[in-house]
Design a protein around this motif. Structure first.
Motif, PDB file in Angstrom:
ATOM      1  N   LEU A 117      -5.296  12.004  -1.645  1.00  0.00           N
ATOM      2  CA  LEU A 117      -4.197  11.033  -1.719  1.00  0.00           C
ATOM      3  C   LEU A 117      -2.967  11.473  -0.951  1.00  0.00           C
ATOM      4  O   LEU A 117      -2.568  12.633  -1.025  1.00  0.00           O
ATOM      5  N   ASN A 118      -2.333  10.517  -0.280  1.00  0.00           N
ATOM      6  CA  ASN A 118      -1.075  10.802   0.399  1.00  0.00           C
ATOM      7  C   ASN A 118      -0.180   9.569   0.311  1.00  0.00           C
ATOM      8  O   ASN A 118      -0.657   8.457   0.521  1.00  0.00           O
ATOM      9  N   PRO A 119       1.113   9.733   0.008  1.00  0.00           N
ATOM     10  CA  PRO A 119       1.981   8.565  -0.126  1.00  0.00           C
ATOM     11  C   PRO A 119       2.462   8.007   1.218  1.00  0.00           C
ATOM     12  O   PRO A 119       2.541   8.739   2.203  1.00  0.00           O
ATOM     13  N   VAL A 120       2.793   6.716   1.227  1.00  0.00           N
ATOM     14  CA  VAL A 120       3.420   6.078   2.391  1.00  0.00           C
ATOM     15  C   VAL A 120       4.916   6.033   2.086  1.00  0.00           C
ATOM     16  O   VAL A 120       5.378   5.175   1.327  1.00  0.00           O
ATOM     17  N   GLU A 121       5.646   6.955   2.648  1.00  0.00           N
ATOM     18  CA  GLU A 121       7.031   7.168   2.224  1.00  0.00           C
ATOM     19  C   GLU A 121       7.926   5.948   2.419  1.00  0.00           C
ATOM     20  O   GLU A 121       8.778   5.645   1.573  1.00  0.00           O
ATOM     21  N   ARG A 133       3.351  12.378  -9.441  1.00  0.00           N
ATOM     22  CA  ARG A 133       4.017  13.485  -8.741  1.00  0.00           C
ATOM     23  C   ARG A 133       4.202  13.158  -7.259  1.00  0.00           C
ATOM     24  O   ARG A 133       5.289  13.326  -6.705  1.00  0.00           O
ATOM     25  N   LEU A 134       3.171  12.646  -6.639  1.00  0.00           N
ATOM     26  CA  LEU A 134       3.251  12.302  -5.212  1.00  0.00           C
ATOM     27  C   LEU A 134       4.315  11.227  -4.971  1.00  0.00           C
ATOM     28  O   LEU A 134       5.055  11.286  -3.991  1.00  0.00           O
ATOM     29  N   LEU A 135       4.368  10.235  -5.872  1.00  0.00           N
ATOM     30  CA  LEU A 135       5.338   9.144  -5.699  1.00  0.00           C
ATOM     31  C   LEU A 135       6.766   9.662  -5.865  1.00  0.00           C
ATOM     32  O   LEU A 135       7.666   9.279  -5.129  1.00  0.00           O
ATOM     33  N   ARG A 136       6.960  10.554  -6.805  1.00  0.00           N
ATOM     34  CA  ARG A 136       8.303  11.150  -6.992  1.00  0.00           C
ATOM     35  C   ARG A 136       8.670  11.972  -5.756  1.00  0.00           C
ATOM     36  O   ARG A 136       9.794  11.870  -5.267  1.00  0.00           O
ATOM     37  N   GLU A 137       7.730  12.758  -5.283  1.00  0.00           N
ATOM     38  CA  GLU A 137       8.006  13.578  -4.095  1.00  0.00           C
ATOM     39  C   GLU A 137       8.350  12.713  -2.897  1.00  0.00           C
ATOM     40  O   GLU A 137       9.122  13.107  -2.037  1.00  0.00           O
ATOM     41  N   ALA A 138       7.778  11.504  -2.863  1.00  0.00           N
ATOM     42  CA  ALA A 138       8.039  10.595  -1.739  1.00  0.00           C
ATOM     43  C   ALA A 138       9.320   9.782  -1.968  1.00  0.00           C
ATOM     44  O   ALA A 138       9.640   8.896  -1.183  1.00  0.00           O
ATOM     45  N   GLY A 139      10.043  10.069  -3.056  1.00  0.00           N
ATOM     46  CA  GLY A 139      11.367   9.470  -3.241  1.00  0.00           C
ATOM     47  C   GLY A 139      11.422   8.229  -4.116  1.00  0.00           C
ATOM     48  O   GLY A 139      12.404   7.488  -4.089  1.00  0.00           O
ATOM     49  N   ALA A 140      10.382   7.969  -4.921  1.00  0.00           N
ATOM     50  CA  ALA A 140      10.411   6.799  -5.821  1.00  0.00           C
ATOM     51  C   ALA A 140      11.580   6.932  -6.794  1.00  0.00           C
ATOM     52  O   ALA A 140      11.829   8.014  -7.326  1.00  0.00           O
ATOM     53  N   ARG A 141      12.303   5.809  -7.020  1.00  0.00           N
ATOM     54  CA  ARG A 141      13.429   5.834  -7.960  1.00  0.00           C
ATOM     55  C   ARG A 141      12.895   5.770  -9.394  1.00  0.00           C
ATOM     56  O   ARG A 141      13.389   6.448 -10.276  1.00  0.00           O
ATOM     57  N   GLU A 142      11.920   4.938  -9.614  1.00  0.00           N
ATOM     58  CA  GLU A 142      11.264   4.845 -10.919  1.00  0.00           C
ATOM     59  C   GLU A 142       9.758   4.702 -10.680  1.00  0.00           C
ATOM     60  O   GLU A 142       9.351   4.106  -9.682  1.00  0.00           O
ATOM     61  N   VAL A 148       8.830   1.630  -8.473  1.00  0.00           N
ATOM     62  CA  VAL A 148       7.417   1.427  -8.128  1.00  0.00           C
ATOM     63  C   VAL A 148       6.567   1.176  -9.382  1.00  0.00           C
ATOM     64  O   VAL A 148       6.648   1.931 -10.349  1.00  0.00           O
ATOM     65  N   VAL A 149       5.766   0.114  -9.332  1.00  0.00           N
ATOM     66  CA  VAL A 149       4.713  -0.087 -10.334  1.00  0.00           C
ATOM     67  C   VAL A 149       3.421   0.396  -9.695  1.00  0.00           C
ATOM     68  O   VAL A 149       3.054  -0.074  -8.612  1.00  0.00           O
ATOM     69  N   VAL A 150       2.746   1.345 -10.329  1.00  0.00           N
ATOM     70  CA  VAL A 150       1.457   1.795  -9.798  1.00  0.00           C
ATOM     71  C   VAL A 150       0.381   1.439 -10.818  1.00  0.00           C
ATOM     72  O   VAL A 150       0.562   1.626 -12.021  1.00  0.00           O
ATOM     73  N   ILE A 151      -0.682   0.852 -10.310  1.00  0.00           N
ATOM     74  CA  ILE A 151      -1.738   0.342 -11.195  1.00  0.00           C
ATOM     75  C   ILE A 151      -3.051   1.057 -10.942  1.00  0.00           C
ATOM     76  O   ILE A 151      -3.532   1.112  -9.811  1.00  0.00           O
ATOM     77  N   ASP A 152      -3.598   1.603 -12.016  1.00  0.00           N
ATOM     78  CA  ASP A 152      -4.937   2.187 -11.915  1.00  0.00           C
ATOM     79  C   ASP A 152      -5.836   1.508 -12.929  1.00  0.00           C
ATOM     80  O   ASP A 152      -5.367   0.888 -13.883  1.00  0.00           O
ATOM     81  N   ILE A 169       0.875  -1.171   0.000  1.00  0.00           N
ATOM     82  CA  ILE A 169       0.000   0.000   0.000  1.00  0.00           C
ATOM     83  C   ILE A 169       0.912   1.221   0.000  1.00  0.00           C
ATOM     84  O   ILE A 169       1.633   1.439   0.972  1.00  0.00           O
ATOM     85  N   GLY A 170       0.934   1.942  -1.077  1.00  0.00           N
ATOM     86  CA  GLY A 170       1.875   3.051  -1.201  1.00  0.00           C
ATOM     87  C   GLY A 170       1.212   4.413  -1.263  1.00  0.00           C
ATOM     88  O   GLY A 170       1.856   5.450  -1.184  1.00  0.00           O
ATOM     89  N   LEU A 171      -0.100   4.391  -1.433  1.00  0.00           N
ATOM     90  CA  LEU A 171      -0.853   5.641  -1.463  1.00  0.00           C
ATOM     91  C   LEU A 171      -2.085   5.449  -0.586  1.00  0.00           C
ATOM     92  O   LEU A 171      -2.773   4.440  -0.698  1.00  0.00           O
ATOM     93  N   ILE A 172      -2.325   6.395   0.267  1.00  0.00           N
ATOM     94  CA  ILE A 172      -3.494   6.304   1.150  1.00  0.00           C
ATOM     95  C   ILE A 172      -4.537   7.299   0.679  1.00  0.00           C
ATOM     96  O   ILE A 172      -4.242   8.461   0.411  1.00  0.00           O
ATOM     97  N   LYS A 173      -5.731   6.770   0.595  1.00  0.00           N
ATOM     98  CA  LYS A 173      -6.835   7.608   0.150  1.00  0.00           C
ATOM     99  C   LYS A 173      -7.660   8.021   1.367  1.00  0.00           C
ATOM    100  O   LYS A 173      -7.986   7.187   2.213  1.00  0.00           O
ATOM    101  N   ASN A 174      -7.957   9.277   1.436  1.00  0.00           N
ATOM    102  CA  ASN A 174      -8.887   9.740   2.464  1.00  0.00           C
ATOM    103  C   ASN A 174     -10.296   9.339   2.023  1.00  0.00           C
ATOM    104  O   ASN A 174     -10.829   9.832   1.040  1.00  0.00           O
ATOM    105  N   ARG A 175     -10.846   8.399   2.754  1.00  0.00           N
ATOM    106  CA  ARG A 175     -12.142   7.831   2.360  1.00  0.00           C
ATOM    107  C   ARG A 175     -13.297   8.814   2.434  1.00  0.00           C
ATOM    108  O   ARG A 175     -14.391   8.523   1.976  1.00  0.00           O
TER     109      ARG A 175
END
Ligand code: 5GP
Ligand code: SF4
Ligand code: MG
Length: 467
Positions: free
Chosen positions: A339-343, A369-378, A351-355, A311-317
């Protein structure tokens, strides 16, 4: 896209309003703009509807003011007609058949033509929805009983409709001849004796299981079911070999616990993820879903590749679905709030992100953008459906081709727009393989442009989609 629900219980057998409330709650994901129900106590119909979520529209006091054992309900996601209370459903009309209420999921492609014809004949309209055309048509067949009038009306309708109709002593459900939108039939049994306490109609089977009701079957394309004191009758008002069940129900709309055509939606989405993994292999450290719509596909993808699911992104329900806000500004704002990332999961990782889908591209761009800001390498973006190229005219609010990013950009351009390292869409063949239903029984027009019902110019068909 909307959710419809209907219940018919014998007198005193069930509290229709409270069960409809629960049913609408289970179908809330299908529409969050307005909620409403019409209830019959066997004598007269009462209606309550408002803008907002089911839980905000109804409370105990309101439910208590709606006695009776028959009801229909609706949660709305506006397609035709603006998002306002006048267009909330059910619609209620008084005609030669007494009080009749109607709730509609779908979109009629000949609504304007029918409305013009009805208006020339003297009909008056109170809403701007296509659904009011149906109730007016039914009322027009003044000498026929409700059942006959409904069939005669249905024969004039083009496009998609899953309808529930309530009269003083009768519940009717019907599905368009192509079966574009879902509708299923269930039964609430008396625990001990197994006697039927009530019949239920619902857009999705999750509303049945949530109520402890038994799933009986789907209402067939071109079938009308009539439920009254005499029991349940089925009338086939149209029959076609071609069916066109909306494949997007599997991809996005339906809830994962729902069964559609005998297939569990979560399992289909996992199969989609596995097919996607096979189509475009990747080296990565972690697979994460776009919450929550990518979860099942991401699980299937992770299982197929052996890359850990996280779980790498948390959604405010408590923020509604972004897409539902009708203005672009609200949509963009909503995406950021939700949305907020789990750093710890993201930092330094590939990171593979699937939508499930890209419509305008807003969600994807924000996620990357959020994943990059949280330090994702790819960041590798995988989409569990093919490029969304053509607007839907059967009940989904994407009727402007200009808004569909894939209609005007290549996948490489979209990859750059959203800022991902790679972008992979599922192929249409891959989608059909994962769903496992023959292509001639599905609608996939938003991907292949093959509209199962001719689209008429009154729905503002943009030139680009006339392919
Ligand atoms: P985008 O941000 O690209 O405009 O929209 C894509 C996102 O919206 C995806 O995460 C998907 O889950 C969701 N989505 C796709 N189609 C629909 C739709 O018809 N209605 C709603 N409410 N959401 C959608
Ligand atoms: Fe479903 Fe797409 Fe067909 Fe619309 S065009 S009914 S979203 S498959
Ligand atoms: Mg989503």
């Amino acid at each position: 896209m909307c959710g419809v629900f209907g219940i018919f219980g014998g007198p005193g057998e069930v509290n229709a309003a409270s069960l409809t409330y629960m049913g609408l709650y289970a179908l809330q994901h299908r529409g969050q703009e307005s909620a409403g129900m019409a209830v019959s106590d066997g004598d007269s119909l009462q209606l309550h509807k408002e803008m907002g979520l089911t839980a905000n529209v109804f409370d105990e006091e309101i439910i208590n003011r709606l006695p009776g054992s028959l009801a229909i309900g609706h949660v709305r996601y506006s397609t035709t007609g603006e998002s306002s209370i006048i267009n909330a459903q059910p619609l209620l009309a008084h005609c030669s058949k007494g009080a009749v209420a109607l709730a509609h999921n779908g979109n009629l492609t000949n609504a304007q033509e029918l409305r013009r014809e009805l208006e020339l004949g003297g009909s008056v309209f109170q809403t701007t929805t296509d659904s009011e055309v149906v109730i007016n048509l039914i009322a027009r067949f003044g000498k026929d009983d409700l059942q006959t009038a409904t069939i005669r009306a249905a024969k004039r309708l083009r496009g998609s409709y899953a309808l529930v109709i309530l009269a003083r002593d009768k519940l009717i459900g019907l599905r368009d001849p192509l079966g574009i939108r879902p509708l299923c039939l269930g039964r609430l049994a008396d625990g001990a004796a197994g006697r039927t306490k009530a019949y239920i109609l619902a857009s999705e089977s999750c509303a049945l299981s949530n109520l402890g009701a038994e799933f009986l079957r789907e209402v067939e394309p071109g079938e009308m079911v009539v439920i009254d004191q005499a029991g349940l009758r089925s009338i086939k008002f149209a029959s076609r070999r071609r069916q066109a069940f909306c494949v997007f129900e599997y991809i996005y709309f339906a809830r994962p616990d729902t069964f559609l055509a005998g297939k569990n939606v979560h399992e289909v989405r996992k199969a989609i993820g596995a097919v996607l993994a096979g189509e475009a292999p990747v080296e990565a450290d972690v697979v994460i879903p776009a919450p929550d719509s990518g979860t099942s596909a991401a699980m299937g993808f992770a299982a197929a590749t052996g890359i850990p699911f996280e779980i790498g992104l948390i959604k405010n329900r408590y923020v509604g679905r972004t897409f539902i806000q009708p203005a672009q500004e609200a949509r963009e704002l909503g995406v950021r709030i939700k949305l907020n990332p789990v750093e710890s999961v993201i930092r330094g990782r590939r990171v593979v992100v699937i939508d499930d889908s890209i419509v305008r591209g807003t969600t994807s761009a924000t996620m990357v953008r959020l994943l990059r800001e949280a330090g994702a390498r790819e960041v590798h973006l995988y989409i569990a459906s093919p490029p969304y190229l053509h607007p839907c005219y059967y009940g989904i609010d994407t009727s402007q081709a200009g808004e569909l990013v894939a209609a005007t950009h290549t996948p490489a351009e979209i990859r750059d727009l959203v800022g991902a390292d790679t972008l992979h869409y599922l192929s249409l063949q891959g989608l059909l393989r994962a769903v496992g239903t023959p292509g001639q029984k599905l609608c996939a027009a938003c991907f292949n442009g093959k509209y199962p019902v001719p689209v008429q110019q009154e729905v503002n068909l943009p030139e680009a989609s006339l392919a």
